[in-house]
Write a protein that holds these residues in place. Sequence first.
Motif, PDB file in Angstrom:
ATOM      1  N   THR A   4       0.836  -1.207   0.080  1.00 52.97           N
ATOM      2  CA  THR A   4       0.173   0.110   0.143  1.00 52.97           C
ATOM      3  C   THR A   4       0.898   1.291   0.080  1.00 52.97           C
ATOM      4  OG1 THR A   4      -0.255  -0.263   2.455  1.00 52.97           O
ATOM      5  CG2 THR A   4      -2.025  -1.099   0.976  1.00 52.97           C
ATOM      6  N   LEU A   7       1.876   2.039  -3.753  1.00 51.04           N
ATOM      7  CA  LEU A   7       0.777   2.122  -4.248  1.00 51.04           C
ATOM      8  C   LEU A   7       0.431   3.460  -4.173  1.00 51.04           C
ATOM      9  CD1 LEU A   7      -1.266   1.475  -6.392  1.00 51.04           C
ATOM     10  CD2 LEU A   7      -2.666   0.561  -4.233  1.00 51.04           C
ATOM     11  N   TRP A  10       3.138   6.054  -5.592  1.00 50.09           N
ATOM     12  CA  TRP A  10       2.799   5.842  -7.127  1.00 50.09           C
ATOM     13  C   TRP A  10       1.564   6.725  -7.638  1.00 50.09           C
ATOM     14  CZ3 TRP A  10      -1.246   3.570  -9.866  1.00 50.09           C
ATOM     15  CH2 TRP A  10      -0.818   3.741 -11.330  1.00 50.09           C
ATOM     16  N   ALA A  50      -7.362   3.533  -6.712  1.00 48.40           N
ATOM     17  CA  ALA A  50      -6.071   2.939  -6.622  1.00 48.40           C
ATOM     18  C   ALA A  50      -6.209   1.539  -6.726  1.00 48.40           C
ATOM     19  CB  ALA A  50      -5.117   3.637  -5.892  1.00 48.40           C
ATOM     20  N   SER A  52      -4.675  -2.174  -6.799  1.00 45.74           N
ATOM     21  CA  SER A  52      -3.393  -3.232  -6.735  1.00 45.74           C
ATOM     22  C   SER A  52      -3.801  -4.497  -7.291  1.00 45.74           C
ATOM     23  CB  SER A  52      -2.807  -3.538  -5.524  1.00 45.74           C
ATOM     24  OG  SER A  52      -1.679  -4.617  -5.348  1.00 45.74           O
ATOM     25  N   HIS A  87       4.269  -3.574 -11.597  1.00 49.79           N
ATOM     26  CA  HIS A  87       3.744  -3.695 -10.123  1.00 49.79           C
ATOM     27  C   HIS A  87       2.442  -4.124 -10.026  1.00 49.79           C
ATOM     28  CE1 HIS A  87       7.606  -2.740  -8.628  1.00 49.79           C
ATOM     29  NE2 HIS A  87       7.623  -1.377  -9.302  1.00 49.79           N
ATOM     30  N   PHE A  89       0.082  -1.921 -10.674  1.00 47.41           N
ATOM     31  CA  PHE A  89      -0.958  -0.699 -10.194  1.00 47.41           C
ATOM     32  C   PHE A  89      -1.957   0.171 -11.134  1.00 47.41           C
ATOM     33  CE2 PHE A  89       2.844   0.063  -7.079  1.00 47.41           C
ATOM     34  CZ  PHE A  89       2.487  -1.006  -6.093  1.00 47.41           C
TER      35      PHE A  89
END
Length: 341
Positions: A4, A7, A10, A50, A52, A87, A89
């Motif tokens: 997190t 993330l 980013w 966002a 993941s 990643h 994301f």
Amino acid sequence: MVPTVKLAQWAQDLLPAGVKTRAEFELFSISGDAGFRQYFRTNTEPTLIAVSAPPEHEDNPAFVSKSLAMSARGIHVPEVFAVNYEHGFMLLEDLGDGLLLPQLSRQTVAHLYRLAEDTLLQLQQMPQDRAVFPDYSRQLLDMEMSLFPRWFVSDLLKLSLGEPEQAMLRSTFDLLLDSAAEQPEVVVHRDFHSRNLLLLDDDELGVVDFQDAVVGPVTYDLVSLLRDCYIRWPVEMVRERALDFAARAGVLDSVGSEKFVRWFDLMGLQRHIKVLGIFARLWLRDGKPGYLNDLPLVIRYTLEQAQPYPELAPFVEWFQRRIEPRLVEQAWYHPWQTAGE
């Protein structure tokens, strides 16, 4: 554990122009889906999502390409503002919390399902670009049904299948695959139901969880919507809406209503056999017990869709003789009933 911090860093660096931050940038976890994706809402104005989505588990390039294709055809999917494929994301438009499921009632169903069916027509009229939407092949449909004997019958109910039972299931699956192969092909969302549709402003619908979209049978998304695994409607209402949609889509111009209903029922049986396996796997493999509560309705659908067809009598007899006695031993099982039916 979801990274997190990475993330958040980013996402903060890639906020779109015009998005205002408040004090310290933060992410707040929101409910995820049945996959490996996890979702977080930003504390910005407007809020963003966002994501993941571990690249070893999720096909993020497919999500982005399908998002762009659907958006270009006027379907409101979350806009992709930024993506990091390495990643896993993504930074997406926030469509809010207005899922259809909690808003559905006898009073609202006609209006909300009309919106959903209008959106489905848009989806089905999209170009069948195989570079974006792969084939819903016979092999893939068959693989989905194979989850049922493994995860539901064997691992959840602890039943062993003899050779005659395996042969009966093989014959049942082949019948369902043949029916699917007869149907006109369209772009298929693959999970078009009340937990993946959101009511937005101005009576527009938002569509999420479309990353597995393919080109496949015309009835697949329709049965996902009308025989939703999370809410049930009267049989006659479902039939009427299915035939009305088929007429609007032009399918009844080349096939009669009886044939279309058969396609619809057998496609639903394929889907619900698959779902029995998936929901069992979500509990046994992924530790998500909530899906056990949804199994009784899917079981009811499975029998209802098979019982009208004499060629499926061996499957129905087997299910009632072998599966139902084991169900009553399960703490999560109760016969699914609807008031007034």
